[in-house]
Write an enzyme that holds these catalytic residues in place. Structure first.
Site, PDB file in Angstrom:
ATOM      1  N   HIS A 191       0.875   4.154  -2.784  1.00 24.61           N
ATOM      2  CA  HIS A 191       1.011   5.376  -2.884  1.00 24.61           C
ATOM      3  C   HIS A 191       2.348   6.725  -2.964  1.00 24.61           C
ATOM      4  O   HIS A 191       2.139   7.590  -3.513  1.00 24.61           O
ATOM      5  CB  HIS A 191       0.675   5.704  -1.695  1.00 24.61           C
ATOM      6  CG  HIS A 191      -0.790   5.501  -1.594  1.00 24.61           C
ATOM      7  ND1 HIS A 191      -1.381   4.119  -2.005  1.00 24.61           N
ATOM      8  CD2 HIS A 191      -2.232   5.753  -1.427  1.00 24.61           C
ATOM      9  CE1 HIS A 191      -2.796   4.183  -1.274  1.00 24.61           C
ATOM     10  NE2 HIS A 191      -3.799   5.552  -1.472  1.00 24.61           N
ATOM     11  N   TYR A 210      -3.853  16.074   1.728  1.00 27.28           N
ATOM     12  CA  TYR A 210      -4.828  14.535   1.864  1.00 27.28           C
ATOM     13  C   TYR A 210      -3.417  13.947   2.589  1.00 27.28           C
ATOM     14  O   TYR A 210      -2.065  13.527   2.406  1.00 27.28           O
ATOM     15  CB  TYR A 210      -4.496  13.941   0.567  1.00 27.28           C
ATOM     16  CG  TYR A 210      -5.069  12.560   0.403  1.00 27.28           C
ATOM     17  CD1 TYR A 210      -5.936  12.066   1.055  1.00 27.28           C
ATOM     18  CD2 TYR A 210      -6.253  11.774  -1.010  1.00 27.28           C
ATOM     19  CE1 TYR A 210      -6.614  10.921   1.179  1.00 27.28           C
ATOM     20  CE2 TYR A 210      -6.650  10.527  -1.187  1.00 27.28           C
ATOM     21  CZ  TYR A 210      -7.092  10.528   0.280  1.00 27.28           C
ATOM     22  OH  TYR A 210      -7.936   8.913  -0.607  1.00 27.28           O
ATOM     23  N   TYR A 246       0.686  -0.756  -0.230  1.00 30.72           N
ATOM     24  CA  TYR A 246      -0.350  -0.020  -0.280  1.00 30.72           C
ATOM     25  C   TYR A 246       0.973   1.530  -0.002  1.00 30.72           C
ATOM     26  O   TYR A 246       0.704   2.625  -0.940  1.00 30.72           O
ATOM     27  CB  TYR A 246      -0.845   0.278   1.554  1.00 30.72           C
ATOM     28  CG  TYR A 246      -2.160   0.849   1.181  1.00 30.72           C
ATOM     29  CD1 TYR A 246      -3.447   0.858   0.747  1.00 30.72           C
ATOM     30  CD2 TYR A 246      -1.555   2.461   1.773  1.00 30.72           C
ATOM     31  CE1 TYR A 246      -4.053   1.662   0.431  1.00 30.72           C
ATOM     32  CE2 TYR A 246      -2.412   3.668   1.764  1.00 30.72           C
ATOM     33  CZ  TYR A 246      -3.729   3.402   1.013  1.00 30.72           C
ATOM     34  OH  TYR A 246      -4.821   4.021   1.508  1.00 30.72           O
ATOM     35  N   TRP A 274      -7.467   3.385 -10.355  1.00 26.35           N
ATOM     36  CA  TRP A 274      -6.691   3.047  -8.965  1.00 26.35           C
ATOM     37  C   TRP A 274      -7.278   2.389  -8.420  1.00 26.35           C
ATOM     38  O   TRP A 274      -6.562   1.346  -7.735  1.00 26.35           O
ATOM     39  CB  TRP A 274      -6.692   4.700  -8.898  1.00 26.35           C
ATOM     40  CG  TRP A 274      -6.095   4.921  -7.013  1.00 26.35           C
ATOM     41  CD1 TRP A 274      -6.585   4.614  -6.101  1.00 26.35           C
ATOM     42  CD2 TRP A 274      -5.314   4.522  -7.327  1.00 26.35           C
ATOM     43  NE1 TRP A 274      -5.454   4.732  -5.009  1.00 26.35           N
ATOM     44  CE2 TRP A 274      -4.555   4.347  -5.681  1.00 26.35           C
ATOM     45  CE3 TRP A 274      -3.466   4.069  -7.725  1.00 26.35           C
ATOM     46  CZ2 TRP A 274      -2.876   4.676  -4.960  1.00 26.35           C
ATOM     47  CZ3 TRP A 274      -2.364   4.126  -7.451  1.00 26.35           C
ATOM     48  CH2 TRP A 274      -1.969   4.565  -6.142  1.00 26.35           C
ATOM     49  N   TRP A 275      -8.588   2.115  -8.367  1.00 27.66           N
ATOM     50  CA  TRP A 275      -9.337   1.482  -7.352  1.00 27.66           C
ATOM     51  C   TRP A 275      -9.043  -0.496  -7.501  1.00 27.66           C
ATOM     52  O   TRP A 275      -9.058  -0.782  -7.205  1.00 27.66           O
ATOM     53  CB  TRP A 275     -10.568   1.436  -7.468  1.00 27.66           C
ATOM     54  CG  TRP A 275     -11.875   2.460  -6.875  1.00 27.66           C
ATOM     55  CD1 TRP A 275     -11.403   3.129  -5.967  1.00 27.66           C
ATOM     56  CD2 TRP A 275     -12.578   3.007  -6.387  1.00 27.66           C
ATOM     57  NE1 TRP A 275     -11.623   4.527  -5.481  1.00 27.66           N
ATOM     58  CE2 TRP A 275     -13.249   4.000  -6.379  1.00 27.66           C
ATOM     59  CE3 TRP A 275     -14.472   2.661  -7.480  1.00 27.66           C
ATOM     60  CZ2 TRP A 275     -13.850   4.849  -5.978  1.00 27.66           C
ATOM     61  CZ3 TRP A 275     -15.726   3.755  -7.718  1.00 27.66           C
ATOM     62  CH2 TRP A 275     -14.820   4.372  -6.655  1.00 27.66           C
TER      63      TRP A 275
END
Length: 104
Positions: free
Chosen positions: A22, A41, A18, A76-77
């Site tokens: 990112h 963010y 993860y 992206w999902w």
């Protein structure tokens, strides 16, 4: 400016993947987020529960959670679906959080 927070769940053992994904955030996704008014963010990780806590500052009407019809977001999902809890459309299972305290 509004502040939004929500939580998501990472699959066990997927923190490194993860984080790596990112750290290599697609430029087109970053641009999209900036274009819709996401100015900050942050995502935090709780090792004990594999819970992700996300925080955004948004100047527009909504944050990243309001981009479900965008093709970049859908891509992206799909890319992230193997490492976190997702809905049938591969969107992350997320729960908005209510702000109960703020100190500017």
């Amino acid at each position: 400016m509004q502040r939004l927070a929500f939580k998501m769940k990472l699959n066990p053992g997927q923190k490194e993947a993860y984080t790596k994904r990112h750290n290599e955030l697609w430029p087109e996704l970053k641009k999209l987020l900036k274009d819709v008014g996401v100015s900050e963010y942050s995502i935090f990780f709780d090792d004990e529960t594999s819970t992700l806590f996300a925080f955004q500052k948004v100047s527009g009407a909504g944050g990243s959670q309001d981009l479900s019809s965008n093709e970049i977001v859908k891509k992206w999902w799909d890319f992230m679906a193997d490492i976190m809890e997702v809905n049938p459309d591969n969107s992350p299972v997320s729960k908005p959080l209510e702000e109960v305290f703020y100190m500017p």
